[in-house]
Design a protein around this motif. Structure first.
Motif, PDB file in Angstrom:
ATOM      1  N   MET A 144       0.950  -0.749   0.165  1.00 44.30           N
ATOM      2  CA  MET A 144      -0.024  -0.262  -0.082  1.00 44.30           C
ATOM      3  C   MET A 144       0.960   1.579   0.235  1.00 44.30           C
ATOM      4  SD  MET A 144      -3.142   1.110   3.142  1.00 44.30           S
ATOM      5  CE  MET A 144      -3.757   2.767   2.758  1.00 44.30           C
ATOM      6  N   LYS A 145       0.577   2.231  -0.457  1.00 43.71           N
ATOM      7  CA  LYS A 145       1.534   3.959  -0.880  1.00 43.71           C
ATOM      8  C   LYS A 145       0.591   4.906  -0.210  1.00 43.71           C
ATOM      9  CE  LYS A 145       4.567   2.103  -4.669  1.00 43.71           C
ATOM     10  NZ  LYS A 145       5.349   2.234  -6.106  1.00 43.71           N
ATOM     11  N   ILE A 146       1.424   5.779   0.710  1.00 38.78           N
ATOM     12  CA  ILE A 146       0.386   6.798   0.317  1.00 38.78           C
ATOM     13  C   ILE A 146       1.566   7.764   0.493  1.00 38.78           C
ATOM     14  CG2 ILE A 146      -0.155   5.398   3.206  1.00 38.78           C
ATOM     15  CD1 ILE A 146       1.866   6.615   4.491  1.00 38.78           C
ATOM     16  N   SER A 147       0.398   8.890   1.038  1.00 44.02           N
ATOM     17  CA  SER A 147       1.183  10.426   0.475  1.00 44.02           C
ATOM     18  C   SER A 147       2.265  10.456   1.470  1.00 44.02           C
ATOM     19  CB  SER A 147       0.105  11.567   0.177  1.00 44.02           C
ATOM     20  OG  SER A 147      -0.177  11.577   2.043  1.00 44.02           O
ATOM     21  N   SER A 148       3.328  11.168   0.888  1.00 41.66           N
ATOM     22  CA  SER A 148       4.654  11.892   1.555  1.00 41.66           C
ATOM     23  C   SER A 148       3.795  12.521   3.785  1.00 41.66           C
ATOM     24  CB  SER A 148       5.549  12.954   1.059  1.00 41.66           C
ATOM     25  OG  SER A 148       5.008  13.966   0.287  1.00 41.66           O
ATOM     26  N   SER A 149       2.771  13.214   3.281  1.00 45.68           N
ATOM     27  CA  SER A 149       2.710  14.140   4.299  1.00 45.68           C
ATOM     28  C   SER A 149       1.812  13.451   5.383  1.00 45.68           C
ATOM     29  CB  SER A 149       1.757  15.297   4.003  1.00 45.68           C
ATOM     30  OG  SER A 149       0.300  14.851   3.056  1.00 45.68           O
ATOM     31  N   LYS A 150       1.222  12.386   4.198  1.00 51.24           N
ATOM     32  CA  LYS A 150      -0.028  10.999   5.614  1.00 51.24           C
ATOM     33  C   LYS A 150       1.233   9.842   6.413  1.00 51.24           C
ATOM     34  CE  LYS A 150      -3.685   7.948   5.581  1.00 51.24           C
ATOM     35  NZ  LYS A 150      -4.389   7.140   4.910  1.00 51.24           N
ATOM     36  N   SER A 151       2.332  10.245   5.187  1.00 54.89           N
ATOM     37  CA  SER A 151       3.829   9.142   5.649  1.00 54.89           C
ATOM     38  C   SER A 151       4.413   9.714   7.187  1.00 54.89           C
ATOM     39  CB  SER A 151       4.653   8.958   5.120  1.00 54.89           C
ATOM     40  OG  SER A 151       5.945   8.759   6.135  1.00 54.89           O
ATOM     41  N   ILE A 152       4.492  11.455   7.274  1.00 53.31           N
ATOM     42  CA  ILE A 152       4.991  11.939   8.229  1.00 53.31           C
ATOM     43  C   ILE A 152       3.731  11.798   9.459  1.00 53.31           C
ATOM     44  CG2 ILE A 152       5.337  14.543   9.254  1.00 53.31           C
ATOM     45  CD1 ILE A 152       5.624  15.109   6.665  1.00 53.31           C
ATOM     46  N   ILE A 153       2.705  11.797   9.623  1.00 52.37           N
ATOM     47  CA  ILE A 153       1.406  11.470  10.893  1.00 52.37           C
ATOM     48  C   ILE A 153       1.884  10.691  10.880  1.00 52.37           C
ATOM     49  CG2 ILE A 153      -0.607  12.153  11.065  1.00 52.37           C
ATOM     50  CD1 ILE A 153       0.768  14.540  10.476  1.00 52.37           C
ATOM     51  N   LYS A 154       1.314   9.535  10.143  1.00 43.16           N
ATOM     52  CA  LYS A 154       1.748   8.179  10.558  1.00 43.16           C
ATOM     53  C   LYS A 154       3.347   8.129  10.690  1.00 43.16           C
ATOM     54  CE  LYS A 154      -1.275   5.421   8.343  1.00 43.16           C
ATOM     55  NZ  LYS A 154      -2.407   3.995   8.789  1.00 43.16           N
ATOM     56  N   SER A 155       4.071   8.317  10.315  1.00 43.09           N
ATOM     57  CA  SER A 155       5.632   7.978  12.008  1.00 43.09           C
ATOM     58  C   SER A 155       5.436   8.325  12.846  1.00 43.09           C
ATOM     59  CB  SER A 155       6.819   8.813  11.078  1.00 43.09           C
ATOM     60  OG  SER A 155       6.393   8.309   9.329  1.00 43.09           O
ATOM     61  N   LEU A 156       4.519   9.360  13.311  1.00 49.49           N
ATOM     62  CA  LEU A 156       4.482  10.346  14.253  1.00 49.49           C
ATOM     63  C   LEU A 156       3.816   9.242  15.435  1.00 49.49           C
ATOM     64  CD1 LEU A 156       4.013  14.560  13.160  1.00 49.49           C
ATOM     65  CD2 LEU A 156       6.221  13.356  14.807  1.00 49.49           C
ATOM     66  N   LEU A 157       2.485   8.685  15.234  1.00 46.51           N
ATOM     67  CA  LEU A 157       1.990   8.698  15.259  1.00 46.51           C
ATOM     68  C   LEU A 157       2.391   6.669  15.917  1.00 46.51           C
ATOM     69  CD1 LEU A 157      -1.704   8.859  13.927  1.00 46.51           C
ATOM     70  CD2 LEU A 157      -1.072   9.285  16.141  1.00 46.51           C
ATOM     71  N   SER A 158       3.297   6.681  15.143  1.00 43.99           N
ATOM     72  CA  SER A 158       3.600   5.055  15.393  1.00 43.99           C
ATOM     73  C   SER A 158       4.493   5.313  16.861  1.00 43.99           C
ATOM     74  CB  SER A 158       5.011   4.803  14.540  1.00 43.99           C
ATOM     75  OG  SER A 158       3.518   4.415  12.885  1.00 43.99           O
ATOM     76  N   GLU A 159       5.645   7.004  16.732  1.00 51.72           N
ATOM     77  CA  GLU A 159       6.438   6.518  18.058  1.00 51.72           C
ATOM     78  C   GLU A 159       5.516   7.901  19.121  1.00 51.72           C
ATOM     79  OE1 GLU A 159       9.296   6.822  18.571  1.00 51.72           O
ATOM     80  OE2 GLU A 159       9.909   6.722  15.902  1.00 51.72           O
ATOM     81  N   ASN A 160       4.266   6.999  19.027  1.00 53.81           N
ATOM     82  CA  ASN A 160       3.492   7.188  20.271  1.00 53.81           C
ATOM     83  C   ASN A 160       2.896   8.694  20.675  1.00 53.81           C
ATOM     84  OD1 ASN A 160       2.589   4.474  20.149  1.00 53.81           O
ATOM     85  ND2 ASN A 160       4.310   3.768  22.116  1.00 53.81           N
ATOM     86  N   ILE A 161       3.211   9.654  20.059  1.00 57.65           N
ATOM     87  CA  ILE A 161       3.412  11.033  19.975  1.00 57.65           C
ATOM     88  C   ILE A 161       2.047  11.508  20.294  1.00 57.65           C
ATOM     89  CG2 ILE A 161       2.925  13.310  19.231  1.00 57.65           C
ATOM     90  CD1 ILE A 161       5.606  12.501  19.935  1.00 57.65           C
ATOM     91  N   GLU A 162       1.448  11.948  21.737  1.00 58.07           N
ATOM     92  CA  GLU A 162       0.364  12.410  21.914  1.00 58.07           C
ATOM     93  C   GLU A 162      -0.372  13.294  21.033  1.00 58.07           C
ATOM     94  OE1 GLU A 162      -2.215  12.018  26.363  1.00 58.07           O
ATOM     95  OE2 GLU A 162      -0.518  12.513  25.606  1.00 58.07           O
ATOM     96  N   PHE A 163       0.779  15.121  21.390  1.00 54.50           N
ATOM     97  CA  PHE A 163       0.095  16.190  21.015  1.00 54.50           C
ATOM     98  C   PHE A 163       1.515  16.560  19.873  1.00 54.50           C
ATOM     99  CE2 PHE A 163      -1.246  15.289  25.482  1.00 54.50           C
ATOM    100  CZ  PHE A 163      -2.432  15.509  25.491  1.00 54.50           C
ATOM    101  N   ILE A 164       0.949  17.652  18.992  1.00 54.59           N
ATOM    102  CA  ILE A 164       1.588  18.067  18.213  1.00 54.59           C
ATOM    103  C   ILE A 164       1.277  20.094  18.711  1.00 54.59           C
ATOM    104  CG2 ILE A 164       2.096  19.162  16.212  1.00 54.59           C
ATOM    105  CD1 ILE A 164       1.759  16.497  14.924  1.00 54.59           C
ATOM    106  N   PHE A 165       2.362  20.573  18.523  1.00 53.32           N
ATOM    107  CA  PHE A 165       3.046  21.617  19.607  1.00 53.32           C
ATOM    108  C   PHE A 165       2.676  22.800  18.329  1.00 53.32           C
ATOM    109  CE2 PHE A 165       3.325  19.505  23.192  1.00 53.32           C
ATOM    110  CZ  PHE A 165       2.084  20.227  24.584  1.00 53.32           C
ATOM    111  N   GLY A 166       1.962  24.007  18.011  1.00 55.50           N
ATOM    112  CA  GLY A 166       2.499  24.170  16.469  1.00 55.50           C
ATOM    113  C   GLY A 166       2.231  25.989  16.203  1.00 55.50           C
ATOM    114  N   TYR A 167       1.743  26.478  14.816  1.00 56.37           N
ATOM    115  CA  TYR A 167       0.792  26.942  14.667  1.00 56.37           C
ATOM    116  C   TYR A 167       1.630  27.117  13.083  1.00 56.37           C
ATOM    117  CZ  TYR A 167       0.063  31.899  14.694  1.00 56.37           C
ATOM    118  OH  TYR A 167      -1.299  32.916  14.763  1.00 56.37           O
ATOM    119  N   PRO A 168       0.326  27.232  12.521  1.00 56.93           N
ATOM    120  CA  PRO A 168       0.224  27.150  10.881  1.00 56.93           C
ATOM    121  C   PRO A 168       0.892  27.805  10.518  1.00 56.93           C
ATOM    122  CG  PRO A 168      -2.076  27.353  11.368  1.00 56.93           C
ATOM    123  CD  PRO A 168      -0.710  27.290  12.903  1.00 56.93           C
TER     124      PRO A 168
END
Length: 556
Positions: free
Chosen positions: A1-25
């Motif tokens: 299965m192939k996914i978009s690169s931006s979705k890959s970023i989110i998936k990778s963060l979730l795989s590291e058990n990230i609970e929150f992202i602090f940021g500003y768009p």
């Protein structure tokens, strides 16, 4: 299965058990923000990028998790610089995902394009510029590993076109293998009469906390702490003597001066600990235990060093000489330099306020501070439980306290969080009141208001003959109305008794509350070391330096 690169970023963060992202768009990271919207990952919108780093810092230090930040290119990233330097000094595990302009516009002075690597190379542990979209998963995995093991900020630079949804990559997460260290018990001999253990911020690890307690009780060697080491041990330990440094305990500064053997564990031995390097602990040999080779003999030459994980050293058994006479000398110094301050019934004394807070909270609250006199009063008159003290010690960043308190609350939802601040520091980050309102953050804030930049004023009194050059703040806001405008509770006090009765009730309430206390402007932090002198020479405290030659060290 192939996914978009931006979705890959989110998936990778979730795989590291990230609970929150602090940021500003911003424009350079909108592909990632679009994926955040689809994924439902918890994103905390700050009001300033510096606050995002401080929130991630507080989150990381209070939970042993990695704080994650997402900001845009150009000014979005440069607003993070102070926060990155703060976390680097205090060894906080943070990952910063930073946007960048599209690849073909890099190095062309394009809109919101900066050389992020050269801007921040000296204040971060590692920097990864994303060159190929199929490296995303590996870089995030590698960055988390570095941030966790090296204890510091790591930055990944994302060109906007490489996070576009048109790039598809295989969904495969590359976990990095971690080698497990094997420890074995050994004996080490200490042929010294006046040993002391000095611990720093590197001790703040859940496993090491119990090992240190066991190590000290087994060896029966007294131990002291640096300012950053506070909250890294059991303050009730009978072998704990206090903390040293520029504003540290007078007795502890004398103890380390007369010691003949110092075991340094997880500390940089920076200038606030040593004062004049040539005069630091003239009778002692020093061994340094640290996992970071850059901290070894950085300012003070160490006779020996052990570049290993702390767990290995704490598992060793100690053989030493009888140090009964050394303990008698320590008890003498403890009684001679007992902490004292004059009680005042007409003004609120910051020392009394901190002692009241400790008495009512029983040391069970997370305490975070900004930087200044209030920070020193809190550290001197509050006894911190394990990991309950979080402050900017290395860089001394005003404005750190409020956003870090918010980050601590996100990591410890069921714990009480108390921010002790001053009116100068609070104004640097008070826009985050809006963040508290949006996410219904519940914290208590004690503002020790002396209507001046307290620490600057104190130095001007001592070194500049009371010439108060721009250290008084003549245009303070009405804090009560400011806080009430966000529909939070706020109180102001001149009277210590009224504060005591209110805080006794507030501490059990689940509300955001700002308590503004007007304290005596003339109250300063003492003792304070004399610049470029030895550890045992102070201002306003009796110094035993002139009696040094009369001590019989052969007897001790």
């Amino acid at each position: 299965m192939k996914i978009s690169s931006s979705k890959s970023i989110i998936k990778s963060l979730l795989s590291e058990n990230i609970e929150f992202i602090f940021g500003y768009p911003g424009g350079a990271v909108l592909h990632i923000y679009d994926e955040i919207f689809k994924s439902g990952i918890k994103h905390i919108l700050v009001r300033h990028e510096q606050a995002a780093i401080h929130m991630a810092d507080g989150y990381s230090r209070s939970s042993e998790k990695i704080g994650t930040v997402l900001v845009t290119s150009g000014p979005g990233y440069t607003n993070c610089i102070t926060g990155l330097a703060t976390s680097n000094f205090d060894y906080s595990s943070i990952l910063v995902l930073c946007g960048q302009v599209v690849k073909k516009l890099i190095s062309q002075n394009s809109f919101q394009e900066l050389d992020n690597l050269n801007i921040s190379t000296t204040i971060i542990k590692n920097f990864f510029p994303l060159n190929c979209y199929y490296n995303i998963q590996y870089l995030i995995s590698k960055s988390f590993d570095i941030a966790k093991n090296k204890k510091g900020p790591v930055v990944i630079d994302f060109p906007k076109d490489l996070t576009n949804n048109i790039f598809k990559i295989r969904e495969k997460y590359p976990f990095i293998k971690k080698n497990k260290l094997k420890y074995k018990k050994e004996y080490i001999n200490f042929n010294f009469k006046r040993p002391i253990i000095l611990i720093g911020g590197g001790i703040k690890n859940f496993f090491n906390f119990f090992l240190l307690d066991k190590f000290v009780k087994t060896s029966k060697i007294p131990f002291i702490s640096s300012f950053m080491g506070l909250g890294g041990f059991n303050y009730r330990n009978l072998y704990y003597l206090g903390w040293l440094g520029m504003h540290g305990d007078a007795c502890v500064n004398n103890i380390i001066h007369f010691s003949d053997f110092i075991i340094c564990i997880g500390t940089r031995l920076d200038d606030r600990i040593t004062n004049e390097n040539k005069l630091f602990s003239p009778y002692s040999k020093i061994i340094h235990i640290d996992i970071n080779k850059e901290s070894i003999s950085k300012t003070i030459f160490c006779n020996n060093f052990i570049l290993i994980d702390l767990v290995y050293f704490l598992n060793k058994n100690i053989k030493k000489k009888n140090i009964l006479n050394w303990w008698k000398f320590i008890i003498f110094l403890k009684k001679f330099f007992k902490k004292k301050y004059k009680n005042e019934f007409f003004f609120c004394k910051p020392q009394q306020i901190i002692e009241f807070i400790f008495y009512l909270s029983k040391g069970k609250m997370f305490i975070t501070t900004d930087v200044g006199q209030h920070q020193m009063f809190a550290s001197k008159y509050y006894n911190f439980n394990y990991k309950c003290f979080i402050t900017s010690g290395g860089l001394g960043t005003m404005g750190f306290g409020f956003p870090s308190a918010i980050g601590i609350k996100f990591a410890n939802k069921n714990k009480k969080i108390l921010l002790i601040t001053g009116e100068g520091s609070f104004q640097m980050m008070m826009q985050e009141l809006s963040t508290c309102k949006q996410y219904k953050i519940v914290i208590l804030i004690i503002n020790l208001n002396n209507q001046s930049l307290g620490m600057v004023k104190q130095w001007q009194e001592i070194n500049y003959k009371n010439r108060y050059s721009h250290s008084y703040i003549n245009s303070l806001p009405n804090f009560k109305k400011l806080i009430n405008s966000y529909y939070f509770y706020s109180f102001s006090f001149y009277n210590l008794k009224k504060f005591f009765y209110l805080f006794k009730k507030i501490i059990f309430k689940n509300i955001f509350c700002f308590i503004n206390i007007y304290i005596n402007q003339k109250e300063n932090v003492f003792p304070i070391q004399i610049f470029n002198k030895s550890m045992c020479e102070f201002i306003t405290f009796f110094s035993i330096k002139k009696y040094e030659k009369k001590f019989n060290f052969n007897y001790l």
